[in-house]
Scaffold this motif. Structure first.
Motif, PDB file in Angstrom:
ATOM      1  N   TYR A  50      -5.018 -20.973 -66.538  1.00 57.88           N
ATOM      2  CA  TYR A  50      -6.092 -19.979 -66.520  1.00 57.88           C
ATOM      3  C   TYR A  50      -7.449 -20.662 -66.369  1.00 57.88           C
ATOM      4  O   TYR A  50      -8.302 -20.231 -65.589  1.00 57.88           O
ATOM      5  CB  TYR A  50      -6.042 -19.150 -67.801  1.00 57.88           C
ATOM      6  N   THR A  89      -8.210 -21.642 -63.021  1.00 54.74           N
ATOM      7  CA  THR A  89      -8.268 -20.442 -62.154  1.00 54.74           C
ATOM      8  C   THR A  89      -7.036 -20.328 -61.262  1.00 54.74           C
ATOM      9  O   THR A  89      -7.078 -19.724 -60.188  1.00 54.74           O
ATOM     10  CB  THR A  89      -9.551 -20.423 -61.287  1.00 54.74           C
ATOM     11  N   TYR A  98      -4.385 -18.334 -61.300  1.00 57.73           N
ATOM     12  CA  TYR A  98      -4.018 -17.141 -62.055  1.00 57.73           C
ATOM     13  C   TYR A  98      -2.537 -16.789 -61.921  1.00 57.73           C
ATOM     14  O   TYR A  98      -1.962 -16.210 -62.849  1.00 57.73           O
ATOM     15  CB  TYR A  98      -4.887 -15.966 -61.614  1.00 57.73           C
ATOM     16  N   ILE A 125      -7.258 -11.519 -66.271  1.00 59.71           N
ATOM     17  CA  ILE A 125      -6.758 -11.954 -64.956  1.00 59.71           C
ATOM     18  C   ILE A 125      -6.683 -10.769 -63.997  1.00 59.71           C
ATOM     19  O   ILE A 125      -7.108 -10.851 -62.835  1.00 59.71           O
ATOM     20  CB  ILE A 125      -5.375 -12.620 -65.117  1.00 59.71           C
TER      21      ILE A 125
END
Length: 679
Positions: free
Chosen positions: A123, A126, A128, A161
């Protein structure tokens, strides 16, 4: 403090040695592992040394075959150490091992912890898709835990997210689920984050009143976050979001009032430049939209700050504001420069809403190229819709595949359990048949063993009687020794001492004669007799006191020796004995020889050194007892052979102990005696 640092040094040396021998930690010792973890928490230990300790811990716990909660907890602590050290690859490797071990015993707590931390890693990167996968696995395990913090946290991050992927509806669903858990358990940090997520979801759905409602709820929750190190930043953040809603609704006065209220919390320009820029750019833009054209200076200033702290979102927003400002002034080249910069940054950071806004502005700035910009806008908008749909499908597939894998795993486990039950049934019947078959043989064999046991018991009883007789005999011998020592002590004290005292008293009147030469001779003889009395008294005391029995405190005995010498000699002693010397592990002969060496050295100093101060230091290092005796007396030339037997006796006693003996002295520089005795 010195003893503490010395203990740390010894522990560090021990650990270095352990790392050099691969098999040192091939077995599992909980107490040893806990001690190693305590060293990791010690700020005085060098970071490189800590890494060696961590490697030792890893070898120890990986070689442990029996898995339990304590072992899983140690995996978690080790992974957290590597995370603090910034070694995220090693941290993740430990978490993968933790998940594997936890799955072996179906420990939901640590399966959830491992997957949560791996999800958190992706996370923050990034990534996701990977993050969502691990968070989803953590969610499936955390839902059954008594402690719901991880469950609520996972739901909250999944909602964030989905918000970033513009799936506002599903983001709202996860946020509300997390919100319910956070309220019941008073998880105020999760409560705060979920209100912000819900507010931004509603903002994305153009439900501005609901967005403001949730942001105001976040403000209320922020008052419970007083223990957070960035509390003032968290307190101001919802104000900034509400201001953005007001700006979207063209209610610029409300936005200005709210931002001015947020600036009262702290001097953010000094304490937190990022939230300062966020608040200031919304404040300046609101004032600009109300007619204050001087705010372009603020946009330029904020652009410089954003560049200095390398914050692209701040640079992007203020480039957009400057583009709008120059467009209003009809300075189209400058407007185009800033609009293109905002467009490029929006694309780079994937803030596509800002990129779309920049394209709209570019179409106004360059009407002749408006068609190209609008086509690019339509293309981007269509691609965003495609990406959003694919993201929703992808996350739905992750959810489905995770559930499917869990179902398959449950089916495999059910089959394995059935096979295990069948195995145990067959094994049970086989064992029963074997027991029946060998029962008669065991009974017969047991009878033979009973006869053998009777013989062994009789022999053992006879041996115990012999041993008891030996103990009684030894006690009688020790008693005889003790009585003989007491007898010799009394004979010396009452017999020899009495006669010497009588002689001395009879000689004393002769001093009164007028012959001064004889008087001096008599005084010399009296001094000699007194010295003999003193030595006999000392021997008598030592015979009768049994100084070095098992229960004696050797340090106290040495202190007593120093006090006796201080009592009749003008010497000051500085005695330094380390607390880590294992006196209880030393045999009595070593203590006796050590005592005699000290006694001989101190007597020599008293007789010959003309010293005022004596420093005696004893400490334990590398399985050796180090003894240093230093005086500030007149010293002597060590190259000149000495005729006395004192130093020879000391050397002989050290040799008996397999030790090392050295003397360092120069005339006028005192004497330093060093002994190294293995223990």
């Amino acid at each position: 403090m010195k003893r503490h640092l010395f203990s740390i040094l010894i522990g560090s040396i021990f650990l270095i040695g352990c790392n050099q021998k691969k098999d040192t930690f091939s077995y599992y010792d909980k107490n040893q592992t806990d001690s190693l973890f305590s060293l990791l928490e010690n700020d005085r230990i060098d970071p490189k040394q800590k890494l060696k300790i961590a490697n030792s811990i890893e070898v120890t716990i990986q070689n442990q075959k029996d898995i339990d909660t304590i072992l899983l907890k140690q995996y978690h602590k080790l992974a957290y150490f590597y995370e603090l050290e910034g070694n995220l690859e090693k941290c993740n490797s430990i978490y993968y091992d933790l998940i594997e071990k936890a799955e072996n015993i179906n420990n939901n707590k640590y399966i959830a912890i491992g997957n949560y931390n791996l999800g958190n890693y992706y996370y923050n990167k990034t990534k996701y898709d990977s993050a969502y996968y691990f968070f989803n696995k953590a969610e499936k395990r955390a839902v059954n835990l008594n402690s719901s913090w991880i469950y609520a946290k996972v739901l909250n991050i999944k909602a964030i997210i989905l918000l970033n992927k513009r799936d506002y509806v599903l983001s709202e669903v996860y946020s509300i689920r997390a919100l319910d858990i956070a309220k019941k358990n008073e998880f105020y940090d999760i409560l705060y984050n979920n209100y912000l997520t819900l507010g931004n979801s509603q903002f994305g759905l153009n439900n501005y009143n609901k967005a403001i409602h949730y942001f105001e709820k976040a403000i209320e929750a922020s008052y419970y976050l007083t223990n957070e190190h960035d509390y003032l930043y968290l307190k101001a953040q919802p104000y900034n979001y509400i201001a953005k809603v007001y700006i979207k609704q063209n209610e610029f006065k409300k936005a200005i009032e709210l931002i001015q209220e947020a600036f009262k919390f702290d001097d953010y320009k000094k304490t937190d430049p990022i939230i300062y820029c966020y608040l200031k750019q919304n404040l300046a833009y609101s004032k600009y939209k109300l007619g204050d054209k001087t705010q372009w200076k603020e946009f330029q200033n904020l652009l410089k700050i954003g560049d200095s702290i390398d914050n692209i979102p701040i640079q992007m927003v203020n480039n957009a504001h400057l583009a709008e400002y120059y467009f209003d002034l009809k300075e189209f080249e400058k407007a185009k420069t800033h609009a293109l910069a905002a467009k490029q940054m929006g694309h780079q950071t994937q803030f596509f809403d800002d990129e779309l806004a920049a394209l709209d502005l570019l179409a106004k700035i360059e009407p002749q190229n408006a068609k190209d910009y609008l086509e690019r806008r339509i293309e981007l908008a269509d691609s965003l819709q495609t990406v959003e749909r694919l993201s929703r499908d992808k996350f739905a597939r992750i959810e489905f595949e995770t559930d499917e894998l869990a179902t398959q795993k449950n089916e495999v486990e059910a089959k394995n359990q059935l096979l295990v039950r069948r195995f145990w049934i067959i094994f049970g019947f086989s064992t029963l048949l074997l027991l029946v078959f060998f029962l008669w043989f065991k009974i017969h064999k047991q009878r033979i063993k009973n006869k053998e046991l009777l013989l062994i018991q009789e022999n053992q009883k006879a041996n115990e009687e012999v041993y008891q007789l030996m103990l009684d005999q030894q006690q009688q011998i020790e008693k005889g020794k003790r009585l003989e020592k007491q007898r010799v002590s009394m004979e010396l004290h009452d017999g020899v001492m009495g006669r010497l005292t009588a002689v001395r008293m009879n000689l004393f009147p002769l001093i009164m004669t007028e012959n001064s030469e004889k008087t001096d001779q008599f005084l010399a003889q009296l001094d000699g007799i007194q010295a003999v009395e003193k030595e006999i008294r000392s021997i008598s005391h030592e015979l009768n006191s049994n100084v070095f029995n098992e229960n004696s405190n050797f340090v106290s005995v040495i202190n007593q020796l120093f006090q006796e010498i201080e009592h009749h000699a003008r010497l000051h002693f500085d005695l330094q004995i380390s607390d880590d010397i294992p006196w209880n592990l030393m045999d009595t002969s070593l203590k006796i020889n050590l005592y005699r060496i000290l006694q001989e050295a101190l007597q020599n100093i008293e007789k010959y050194a003309e010293a005022k101060k004596v420093t005696v230091t004893m400490f334990h290092k590398e399985n050796q007892l180090n003894l240093e005796i230093i005086d500030d007396g007149k010293g002597f030339d060590t190259s000149i052979k000495r005729t006395g037997i004192g130093l020879k006796n000391m050397q002989t006693r050290v040799n008996l102990l397999n030790g090392q003996f050295s003397i360092d002295s120069k005339p006028g520089k005192g004497v330093k005696i060093i002994l190294l005795i293995p223990i």
